[in-house]
Design a protein around this motif. Structure first.
Motif, PDB file in Angstrom:
ATOM      1  N   ASP A 231      43.195  -9.868  36.941  1.00 58.55           N
ATOM      2  CA  ASP A 231      42.487 -10.829  37.719  1.00 58.55           C
ATOM      3  C   ASP A 231      41.454 -10.051  38.586  1.00 58.55           C
ATOM      4  N   ALA A 232      41.454  -8.612  38.369  1.00 58.06           N
ATOM      5  CA  ALA A 232      40.352  -7.710  39.103  1.00 58.06           C
ATOM      6  C   ALA A 232      39.108  -7.797  38.339  1.00 58.06           C
ATOM      7  N   GLY A 233      39.436  -8.032  37.099  1.00 54.43           N
ATOM      8  CA  GLY A 233      38.283  -7.798  36.051  1.00 54.43           C
ATOM      9  C   GLY A 233      38.277  -6.360  35.591  1.00 54.43           C
ATOM     10  N   LEU A 262      44.327 -10.549  28.049  1.00 56.49           N
ATOM     11  CA  LEU A 262      43.429  -9.734  27.813  1.00 56.49           C
ATOM     12  C   LEU A 262      42.494  -9.921  26.914  1.00 56.49           C
ATOM     13  N   ALA A 263      42.728 -10.624  25.641  1.00 55.60           N
ATOM     14  CA  ALA A 263      41.639 -10.772  24.592  1.00 55.60           C
ATOM     15  C   ALA A 263      40.913 -11.977  25.055  1.00 55.60           C
ATOM     16  N   ASP A 264      41.448 -12.892  25.877  1.00 53.72           N
ATOM     17  CA  ASP A 264      40.935 -14.229  26.213  1.00 53.72           C
ATOM     18  C   ASP A 264      39.862 -13.677  27.184  1.00 53.72           C
ATOM     19  N   ARG A 265      40.082 -12.823  28.160  1.00 56.19           N
ATOM     20  CA  ARG A 265      39.305 -12.250  28.945  1.00 56.19           C
ATOM     21  C   ARG A 265      37.904 -11.401  28.344  1.00 56.19           C
ATOM     22  N   ARG A 266      38.296 -10.699  27.433  1.00 56.91           N
ATOM     23  CA  ARG A 266      37.382  -9.930  26.798  1.00 56.91           C
ATOM     24  C   ARG A 266      36.369 -11.057  26.044  1.00 56.91           C
ATOM     25  N   LEU A 267      36.951 -11.929  25.187  1.00 59.93           N
ATOM     26  CA  LEU A 267      36.290 -13.138  24.772  1.00 59.93           C
ATOM     27  C   LEU A 267      35.218 -13.865  25.821  1.00 59.93           C
ATOM     28  N   ALA A 268      35.770 -13.954  26.903  1.00 64.28           N
ATOM     29  CA  ALA A 268      34.974 -14.511  28.176  1.00 64.28           C
ATOM     30  C   ALA A 268      33.829 -13.714  28.505  1.00 64.28           C
ATOM     31  N   ILE A 294      25.903 -23.983  28.536  1.00 61.63           N
ATOM     32  CA  ILE A 294      27.093 -24.825  28.966  1.00 61.63           C
ATOM     33  C   ILE A 294      28.307 -25.000  28.198  1.00 61.63           C
ATOM     34  N   GLN A 295      28.244 -24.994  27.043  1.00 59.68           N
ATOM     35  CA  GLN A 295      29.377 -24.938  26.216  1.00 59.68           C
ATOM     36  C   GLN A 295      30.031 -23.662  26.411  1.00 59.68           C
ATOM     37  N   ALA A 296      29.327 -22.447  26.573  1.00 58.73           N
ATOM     38  CA  ALA A 296      29.873 -21.080  26.536  1.00 58.73           C
ATOM     39  C   ALA A 296      30.372 -21.013  28.049  1.00 58.73           C
ATOM     40  N   TYR A 297      29.728 -21.362  29.157  1.00 56.04           N
ATOM     41  CA  TYR A 297      30.394 -21.323  30.351  1.00 56.04           C
ATOM     42  C   TYR A 297      31.708 -22.227  30.376  1.00 56.04           C
ATOM     43  N   GLN A 298      31.805 -23.221  29.934  1.00 53.41           N
ATOM     44  CA  GLN A 298      33.127 -23.992  29.723  1.00 53.41           C
ATOM     45  C   GLN A 298      34.092 -23.107  29.188  1.00 53.41           C
ATOM     46  N   GLU A 299      33.828 -22.705  28.044  1.00 56.42           N
ATOM     47  CA  GLU A 299      34.874 -22.072  27.477  1.00 56.42           C
ATOM     48  C   GLU A 299      35.190 -20.787  28.053  1.00 56.42           C
ATOM     49  N   VAL A 300      34.558 -19.928  28.932  1.00 55.42           N
ATOM     50  CA  VAL A 300      34.963 -19.011  29.817  1.00 55.42           C
ATOM     51  C   VAL A 300      35.828 -19.449  30.873  1.00 55.42           C
ATOM     52  N   VAL A 301      35.557 -20.778  31.361  1.00 58.70           N
ATOM     53  CA  VAL A 301      36.593 -21.352  32.673  1.00 58.70           C
ATOM     54  C   VAL A 301      37.682 -21.593  31.940  1.00 58.70           C
ATOM     55  N   ARG A 302      37.617 -21.989  30.778  1.00 55.69           N
ATOM     56  CA  ARG A 302      39.095 -22.221  29.897  1.00 55.69           C
ATOM     57  C   ARG A 302      39.822 -21.003  29.579  1.00 55.69           C
ATOM     58  N   LEU A 303      39.151 -19.819  29.306  1.00 48.43           N
ATOM     59  CA  LEU A 303      39.772 -18.520  28.991  1.00 48.43           C
ATOM     60  C   LEU A 303      40.348 -17.888  30.041  1.00 48.43           C
ATOM     61  N   ASP A 304      39.493 -18.002  31.397  1.00 52.92           N
ATOM     62  CA  ASP A 304      39.638 -17.153  32.143  1.00 52.92           C
ATOM     63  C   ASP A 304      39.457 -17.982  33.391  1.00 52.92           C
ATOM     64  N   PRO A 305      40.578 -18.620  34.109  1.00 54.15           N
ATOM     65  CA  PRO A 305      40.286 -19.630  35.313  1.00 54.15           C
ATOM     66  C   PRO A 305      39.857 -18.739  36.431  1.00 54.15           C
ATOM     67  N   THR A 306      40.086 -17.581  36.490  1.00 58.99           N
ATOM     68  CA  THR A 306      39.898 -16.794  37.738  1.00 58.99           C
ATOM     69  C   THR A 306      38.367 -16.327  37.798  1.00 58.99           C
ATOM     70  N   GLU A 309      31.620 -16.603  38.079  1.00 59.04           N
ATOM     71  CA  GLU A 309      30.407 -16.816  37.499  1.00 59.04           C
ATOM     72  C   GLU A 309      30.140 -18.021  36.856  1.00 59.04           C
ATOM     73  N   ALA A 310      31.082 -18.350  35.906  1.00 56.96           N
ATOM     74  CA  ALA A 310      31.024 -19.494  34.966  1.00 56.96           C
ATOM     75  C   ALA A 310      30.807 -20.783  35.679  1.00 56.96           C
ATOM     76  N   PRO A 311      32.007 -21.145  36.740  1.00 58.84           N
ATOM     77  CA  PRO A 311      31.821 -22.387  37.876  1.00 58.84           C
ATOM     78  C   PRO A 311      30.665 -22.582  38.221  1.00 58.84           C
ATOM     79  N   ALA A 312      29.915 -21.343  38.831  1.00 56.74           N
ATOM     80  CA  ALA A 312      28.823 -21.280  39.540  1.00 56.74           C
ATOM     81  C   ALA A 312      27.496 -21.598  38.902  1.00 56.74           C
ATOM     82  N   GLU A 313      27.589 -21.264  37.741  1.00 57.39           N
ATOM     83  CA  GLU A 313      26.502 -21.555  36.768  1.00 57.39           C
ATOM     84  C   GLU A 313      26.595 -22.956  36.177  1.00 57.39           C
ATOM     85  N   LEU A 314      27.859 -23.586  35.764  1.00 60.12           N
ATOM     86  CA  LEU A 314      28.031 -24.845  35.513  1.00 60.12           C
ATOM     87  C   LEU A 314      27.479 -25.674  36.756  1.00 60.12           C
ATOM     88  N   ASP A 315      27.615 -25.312  37.936  1.00 62.00           N
ATOM     89  CA  ASP A 315      27.150 -26.033  38.983  1.00 62.00           C
ATOM     90  C   ASP A 315      25.397 -26.026  39.050  1.00 62.00           C
TER      91      ASP A 315
END
Length: 555
Positions: A231-233, A262-268, A294-306, A309-315
């Motif tokens: 969660d702390a990255g 861990l693999a999801d967060r690395r991919l994110a 936008i597609q990449a940022y949405q996938e980041v949100v799915r892989l790492d809900p915490t 950066e990604a939600p902020a960029e989508l906004d």
């Protein structure tokens, strides 16, 4: 696992030779990361003959370390010390007190003053230093070799020696328990050390409730630390702790989920880097690169809900395209306004600024005409079969533009539902034909036109399972073919060509390759039966014929 003890022995041995620990803390004071990341340290050149001992004790993987005391003893016996001390030999007997006294300075030297000692040190020659170092190495080797020899070959003598050296044969439960609790309270201790401490208590008292509870709590707390690191990255720390937990208990199901996280967060992280690069190179005004970002940022949100950066960029993307849509509406460009509104809605359909822009667009005089035109165009494209292709000219995108401006439009909603149903049929047809290349392209287009997260998740999940099943069947067929070539047709019982092929057919009923190999196996068994019959071995002939008929009754 005794190989953990060899690791500890290697640390002590390295420190005996060099005067330093093999791994020193990094700038953050973390030793565990250095142990996991850095290679096994090299001894100084004058001690290079002992490097294999250090390598065999400090190997990263337990499987690469010495497995038994005999292995270490043989490694010590094979060392040639000609480069260190001429005519020296590695011994595996006990080092006597007399031998130790022979290398100590005379008792009267203990009265030397500091200045005298300093003077003697300053006049010491390099050869003297080398001799002293070599002598220390010899003592270390003698102690190591003698200790392992008596543990492995003379346990009675070793036990007697340890009894003489120790105040008691076995420490009390209270002493071991206090040690375990001290290890648990030390934040610098590894999980292996903590588990070993509680395990020692349970060796003495298997019913010790505190040790049983402490052992479980320690493992749970360690997994909690892993989650906190994720969660702390701090993915590097999470991986180190995960690997240590896995080495202790590879069957723990929680670890599989943590490794997946861990693999999801690395991919994110990788997707974030790609999206940042697109934004830096192309900016937000490039429609194609922005859609990819936008597609990449949405996938980041799915892989790492915490991830923040990604939600902020989508906004930011939603705000950017909403502003463009608002300007288009002001100048009467309803087509452009609706296109930009669709892009803003794709970035974040719940963005707070979209409602006001929708109202603005809906107030435009030609809005209904534009919607009608889009609906007619969508109907025409559907009739042509252009459901999601080609890009920018397909029915799905026309409907999405209508819904971005008028979310309650019944015709567009129904049109999207029908397109989803048709695309699903196409997906499962391709899946049945195992046309993976077209499936990849289909999924990319479904994501690009935004046909709904549920459909995308279903496609990706079923696709991954089918790929895994096909690869498993192909592997089983290849193994079976190799077994047939080696003659392992029906034996051994649990690991033969016939059993492997039947497993492949269970996973993929009717697989032509598996069926052909079963026929080949039956024909080989029948051929052996004929040969046995021809030489008069009737019992063996009947056996192989029965095996052939068991494999393929219709052969």
């Amino acid at each position: 696992d005794g190989r953990t003890d060899f690791y500890s022995l290697g640390v002590v041995f390295y420190q005996m030779l060099t005067g330093q620990l093999p791994y020193r803390p990094d700038r953050g004071g973390n030793v565990a990361l250095r142990q996991a990341r850095d290679p096994v340290p090299q001894l100084p050149n004058q001690f290079s003959a002992l490097q294999p001992i250090v390598d065999g004790c400090l190997a990263k993987s337990p499987g690469d370390r010495f497995a038994r005391g005999d292995d270490l003893r043989r490694a010590l016996a094979e060392i040639s010390t000609e480069e260190i001390i001429p005519n020296a030999a590695v011994r595996s007997e006990v080092v006597t007190t007399v031998e130790i006294q022979l290398i100590q300075p005379p008792l009267d030297e203990g009265s030397s003053t500091r200045s005298e000692i300093r003077g003697r040190w300053q006049t010491t020659t390099p050869w003297t230093l080398l001799s002293r170092g070599a002598l220390a190495i010899l003592i270390s080797v003698l102690i190591l070799g003698g200790t392992w020899y008596f543990i492995e070959r003379e346990p009675a003598v070793a036990n007697a020696l340890f009894s003489w050296l120790s105040p008691s044969d076995t420490p009390s439960v209270e002493e071991v328990w206090n040690t375990a609790e001290a290890l648990r309270s030390d934040s610098n201790q590894s999980l292996s050390a903590i588990v070993a401490g509680y395990s020692r208590v349970l060796e003495i008292d298997p019913e010790h409730v505190g040790a049983q509870t402490g052992l479980g709590d320690a493992v749970d707390a360690w997994k909690g630390d892993i989650r906190e690191a994720l969660d702390a990255g701090d993915l590097a720390l999470a991986e180190v702790k995960l690997n240590e937990s896995f080495n202790l208990d590879s069957s723990d199901e929680d670890l599989a989920f943590l490794f997946e996280d861990l693999a999801d967060r690395r991919l994110a992280e990788t997707l974030l880097e790609d999206a940042r690069a697109l934004l830096q190179r192309q900016g937000r005004d490039n429609v194609a690169s922005s859609a990819s970002a936008i597609q990449a940022y949405q996938e980041v949100v799915r892989l790492d809900p915490t991830n923040e950066e990604a939600p902020a960029e989508l906004d930011r993307y939603a705000q950017y395209y909403a502003d463009l849509a608002s300007r288009d509406a002001v100048v009467g460009d309803i087509t452009g306004a609706m296109a930009n509104m669709g892009r803003a809605s794709t970035a974040n359909p719940e963005f707070i600024g979209l409602d006001s822009v929708r109202e603005q667009i809906q107030q435009a005089a030609t809005l209904q005409a534009e919607i009608d035109g889009l609906l007619q165009e969508a109907s025409r494209l559907r009739a042509l079969g252009s459901l999601i292709d080609p890009p920018e000219s397909n029915a799905a995108e026309r409907y999405q533009r209508v819904l971005a401006t008028d979310p309650g439009n019944a015709i567009a909603t129904q049109g999207v539902s029908e397109i989803i149903a048709q695309v699903q049929r196409r997906f499962y047809d391709l899946l049945s034909d195992r046309d993976f290349e077209d499936i990849d392209r289909l999924i990319d287009r479904v994501v690009a036109v935004g046909l709904g997260e549920a459909s995308i998740a279903e496609f990706k999940s079923r696709y991954a399972l089918e790929r895994e099943r096909v690869e498993q069947v192909e592997t089983l067929i290849a193994v079976a073919e190799r077994m047939i070539g080696q003659g392992f047709i029906t034996e051994p019982t649990e690991n033969n060509a016939v059993a492997t092929l039947r497993e492949a057919l269970r996973l993929d009923p009717g697989n032509n390759d598996a069926e052909k190999l079963l026929i080949d196996a039956a024909e080989r068994l029948a051929s052996v039966a004929r040969e046995a019959h021809e030489v008069g071995l009737e019992t063996e002939a009947r056996l192989y014929l029965e095996l052939a008929l068991t494999v393929r009754p219709d052969a």
